[in-house]
Scaffold this active site. Structure first.
Site, mmCIF file in Angstrom:
data_model
loop_
_atom_site.group_PDB
_atom_site.id
_atom_site.type_symbol
_atom_site.label_atom_id
_atom_site.label_comp_id
_atom_site.label_asym_id
_atom_site.label_seq_id
_atom_site.Cartn_x
_atom_site.Cartn_y
_atom_site.Cartn_z
ATOM 1 C CB SER A 116 -8.731 1.471 5.448
ATOM 2 O OG SER A 116 -9.367 2.717 5.341
ATOM 3 C CE LYS A 144 -3.992 2.135 2.348
ATOM 4 N NZ LYS A 144 -4.923 2.097 3.487
ATOM 5 C CB SER A 178 -8.299 4.121 2.478
ATOM 6 O OG SER A 178 -7.462 3.436 3.407
#
Lengths: 480, 500
Positions: free
Chosen positions: A173, A74, A149
């Site tokens: 998320s 990420k 997210s």
């Protein structure tokens, strides 16, 4: 080979069925052909050189179980020499000069980083539409959002562009995109995984975790990333168990609590049906279900939307255009430099939360907002403490709906509802997990499991047992 | 040569008022000090970077100090221990549970956009310290609190024409901010308090006290009120004071300024004022309205600081003798006056020097006079710290011993001291080489005295007639004849015998 889990790939690499370089090249090719927009940066060269190193280790037998396994990172984790943007224009020019602890831990296993995944800007969002780099598409239906997210990470794993990905979870998320993309994701107990080098959104809520195809893979990755870090004062000085050890334990007589507050108005009936079915599966395996109540969890959204913006308004102050990152053109003076660099560099949702937080922390409002929110947060934790005296694990939906259409939710407050069931675990600091539990209109539905503090083993064990009895986690989107 | 045109400036009513202010209106000054004391830890308060002063700009700032994305603070325990040392030294309440908070504001030399500080619960609570007043008594000054925080970097505005430069070497240096109660009533008292804290932090080894390098900085909160009133006046905060001299000056001109305003019927504005040592004035930096709302909240990156009883006991036991204790001991053990003891214990290095002399066997009172007299004067004149004194305690003690054993007189000793200062050898060598040894041969002195009596028959007559003041004249003659080397006691004694 891209349909294999981490555990399976590990065996194949060890048995020399293919090399790490071959495996890496295969994934890089898939990424290059993909139109999901799951990656912000693809690190082809770095990946291949890491794969070569891994092959050398595998050849002389000094590799670990994770050596040579490719992964998607990420873009919130700092990676030395690689752009680390957190999905924001303001960090678009930022090449991190250092590695996050999590990045370092994966590096020393000689794993292979394929690239950095797309995400909502600074992890603020539930649809991945708040990225400076554009939205990510859901592999199950490209008109749909992947959740957020960690949307890029979820789409990358679901689309088999990477065997697994890393994620962070501040309000859901990891779990919500895992649910919307049909993968397995775990947010560990707050303090289990170091936050050093993970760009902070809301420091008291942020926690990193793996996003994988299976619970077994999640256990393997958690083994590598969990543990105390002297660079993070909030990481726990506790021993890390081998999370793979308890996967095969029986869950007979496991006491499952089902909070009635998670099944109220707003929950999509087809999602509810999937969740109810999966409960029956657990019952069939010998677990005991009982209804519980988490009365204060209904205040999770307002509480979260005070605490998180307060912390983020301060955390993002360092992005001022002075030392690194985006700086506006020709600033007139210092104030102009601050104003325009930040106005031009941040997206709308980030600005909205900075403003909410700044307001809530202001003199005269602090007690009414921040302090009050902290008190409610305490009450939410107390609800869980009471519940865990009666049950071993809490189960319910991850998200009230399946993936929704790109652009469908325009009102920010409606978007906040997407995390209604996941926020409580962050506010209490508890571990939470999402596992594939079925489908509704050909879109995946995730089952949420919340455990007591430091009970990741219980979650992973229950998830693994469920995955030995069901195939939801191995169903693939079309054309994979 | 053109005539000089003298023109006297007419003196206005305001000036008269100012002159007679003390008579017309009685004002009382109220002062509180905020002292930023840089803790001399090896590394910064929240990172491992070095705190050494004077390195090349931005070479002592690591990822944490630069406020890079993702970095986290880790508390330096040494800084906590130092804060506790201070707290225990001023008998303060120690908050065994304290927290760090974020003080949010934007400035280019503040990398994170917030300063990590303590707000609601500081590590050190209420304490007190005694200061000496000009009347010779002591006065207790309350300490409100002392809290740990990180220093900001430095902005440099005069290096480049078009832009400012930032040096982050100082960013993250640990500070102990010591806040006093508004207990001081004059600039002199404020200075006495500041000096006392300055001495204390050096005594307990937590700060090097270097004011030029900014290791010890004072901000003064100053207000005035009519005498015999309870309510405090509006205060101003004076910043940028880097010496005790400027502290006194800045406060005094601020008192004047406030008196002028109030006596003209105006109101003092609550504001921060910058002291300009060159112009000797204070000027407004920002008013209360312009002040930041710092939006303090607990720093979620740091755990609360919890102090165990064992640690407190350990630190208490490790504290050295404190200035007041030392002063009292100097009075009782060495028979010094309060005044001398106070002076000698004002700086630990001075007290250590003095005690080293005594340990070497020098007389307590004579040593005290020499340390506070010749030695301090020479050090001050040459701006040398006592640690770097060209005359060691052992050497000065030898000199004192030579005075006490009558080898040389106090007067001769001053010359010897000068030679020692200039590096012309050790005491005994100088005495030997220059033949300064006192004459102790009674026969020789008697011989000289006999000669002087014979040559000054007129004065002898007068002396015998009752003018005993003339004894000094005879002593002077003897000293002149012996180049000061005769023992004055012996000379007096022999003269008295011969002239009676």
């Amino acid at each position: 080979m891209h349909t294999l889990s981490v555990a399976e790939l590990s065996k194949s690499l060890k048995n020399k069925e293919f090399s790490a370089v071959e495996l890496t090249q295969h994934y890089l090719d898939r990424i290059n052909r993909s139109d999901l927009n799951a990656f912000i940066t693809v690190t082809d060269e770095l990946a291949l050189s890491q794969a070569r190193e891994a092959d050398a280790k595998l050849a002389n037998g000094s590799g670990s179980v994770l050596t040579g396994i490719p992964f998607a990172q990420k873009d919130i984790f700092c990676t030395k020499g690689v752009k680390t943007s957190a999905g924001s224009k303001i960090l678009d020019p930022f090449i991190s000069p250092y590695d996050a602890t999590l990045s370092h831990k994966l590096n020393i296993e000689n794993m292979v980083m394929l690239g950095k995944t797309n995400m909502d800007e600074f992890a603020m969002g539930s649809s991945n539409e708040n990225s400076f780099y554009g939205p990510v598409k859901n592999p199950w239906n490209k008109k749909m959002v992947p959740g957020g997210s960690s949307g890029g990470s979820a789409a990358a794993v679901a689309g088999r562009l990477s065997p697994f990905a890393t994620g962070t979870d501040t309000g859901g998320s990891i779990r919500q995109p895992s649910s919307l993309c049909g993968i397995t994701g775990i947010k560990p107990t707050y303090g289990r995984v170091s936050r050093y080098g993970m760009i902070a959104y809301a420091s008291s809520l942020d926690q990193a975790g793996p996003m994988t195809q299976t619970a077994e893979d999640a256990a393997l990755i958690l083994n590598a990333i969990a543990g105390f870090d002297e660079k993070d004062s909030t990481s726990a000085p506790r021993d890390v168990p081998d999370y793979t050890k308890s996967l095969r334990d029986s869950i007979k007589s496991l006491k499952i609590g089902i909070p009635k507050e998670f099944f109220l108005e707003g929950l999509d009936s087809s999602v509810e049906k999937v969740i109810t079915e999966s409960m029956k599966e657990f019952e069939a395996m010998g677990a005991k279900l009982q209804e519980i109540s988490l009365p204060n969890s209904t205040y999770a959204i307002p509480t979260y939307y005070i605490v998180a913006p307060c912390e983020c308004s301060s955390n993002l102050s360092r992005l001022d255009g002075v030392r690194y990152g985006y700086r506006c053109k020709d600033p007139k003076d210092l104030n102009d430099l601050y104003l325009r660099s930040r106005s031009e560099g941040f997206g709308d949702e980030v600005k909205r939360r900075i403003m909410i937080g700044t307001y809530a922390l202001s003199a005269g409002y602090y007690d009414a907002y921040y302090l009050k929110a902290q008190k409610v947060r305490h009450l939410i934790s107390e609800d869980f403490k009471r519940a865990f005296k009666k049950v071993d694990i809490i189960m319910g939906p991850v998200s009230p709906t399946t993936a929704f259409e790109l652009g469908a939710i325009k009102d920010p407050v409606s978007m906040y509802l997407a995390d209604i069931y996941t926020l409580s675990a962050n506010l209490a600091g508890l571990p939470g997990m999402s596992i594939p539990a079925g489908f509704s209109n050909n879109l995946p539905v995730g089952l949420q499991m919340i455990g007591n503090y430091w009970s990741e083993e219980v979650l992973l064990n229950a998830a693994h047992q469920f995955q030995t009895q069901t195939d939801w986690h191995s169903v693939l989107p079309e054309n994979i | 040569m053109p005539p000089i045109n003298f023109k006297l400036k007419p003196i206005g009513i305001q000036s008269y008022l100012r002159i007679f202010r003390g008579i017309i209106m009685a004002w009382e000054t109220v002062i509180g000090l905020e002292i930023h004391s840089q803790l001399n830890t090896k590394s910064k308060i929240f990172s491992g970077a070095s705190t050494e002063f004077g390195a090349k700009p931005n070479t002592q700032a690591c990822a944490v100090d630069l406020g890079l994305p993702g970095v986290l603070p880790v508390l330096n325990k040494e800084a906590v221990h130092m804060a506790l040392r201070f707290g225990l030294a001023v008998n303060a309440k120690i908050n065994q549970h304290s927290i760090f908070e974020r003080k949010n504001y934007f400035y280019p030399d503040l990398p994170k956009g917030y300063q990590i500080s303590q707000f609601e619960i500081p590590i050190v609570g209420k304490g007190a310290i005694d200061i000496s007043t000009k009347e010779g008594g002591t006065k207790m000054v309350g300490i409100t609190r002392a809290h740990l925080e990180e220093d900001a970097g430095k902005s440099i505005h005069d290096l480049y024409e078009d832009y400012s430069a930032i040096d982050l070497n100082r960013a993250g240096t640990p500070l102990l901010e010591i806040v006093s109660e508004p207990d001081m009533r004059s600039a002199k008292e404020a200075v006495a308090y500041a000096k006392k804290i300055h001495a204390l932090v050096q005594y307990i080894g937590i700060c090097d006290g270097n004011m030029q390098e900014g290791s010890f900085r004072c901000d003064a909160n100053v207000s005035i009120r009519k005498k015999d009133t309870e309510e405090l006046g509006t205060r101003t905060e004076l910043k940028n004071i880097n010496s005790f001299k400027f502290l006194e000056k800045a406060i005094n001109i601020e008192i004047e300024r406030q008196q002028d305003i109030l006596e003209d019927g105006g109101n003092v504005v609550q504001e921060t004022r910058l002291y300009d040592a060159v112009k000797d004035e204070t000027r407004s930096m920002r008013t209360k309205e312009e002040a930041n709302d710092y939006k303090y909240f607990p720093d979620p990156d740091l755990l609360p600081v919890d102090i165990e009883n064992e640690l407190l006991t350990e630190i208490k036991n490790s504290l050295p003798e404190l200035p007041t204790e030392k002063k009292n001991r100097f009075v009782s053990e060495f028979g010094l006056s309060d005044y001398d003891a106070e002076n000698l214990t004002a700086q630990k290095s001075l007290a250590d020097y003095y005690e080293a002399m005594l340990n070497d066997g020098a007389d307590a009172k004579v040593s005290a006079n020499w340390v506070m007299g010749e030695l301090s004067a020479s050090l001050n004149k040459n701006q040398i710290d006592i640690q770097d004194s060209p005359i060691s305690a052992k050497e000065l003690s030898e000199l004192v011993k030579r005075i006490n054993d009558d080898t040389i007189s106090g007067k001769i000793a001053k010359g010897v001291f000068k030679d020692m200062w200039e590096g012309n050898g050790r005491v005994d060598d100088i005495i030997q080489n220059q033949g300064l040894k006192q004459m102790t041969d009674v026969g020789a002195i008697e011989g000289i005295i006999d000669g002087i009596i014979a040559n000054n028959s007129e004065q002898v007559e007068q002396f015998k007639a009752g003018n005993t003041k003339l004894l000094g004249y005879f002593v002077g003659q003897v000293m002149k004849a012996t180049q000061g080397k005769a023992n004055p006691k012996q000379v007096n004694q022999i003269l008295n015998e011969k002239l009676s």
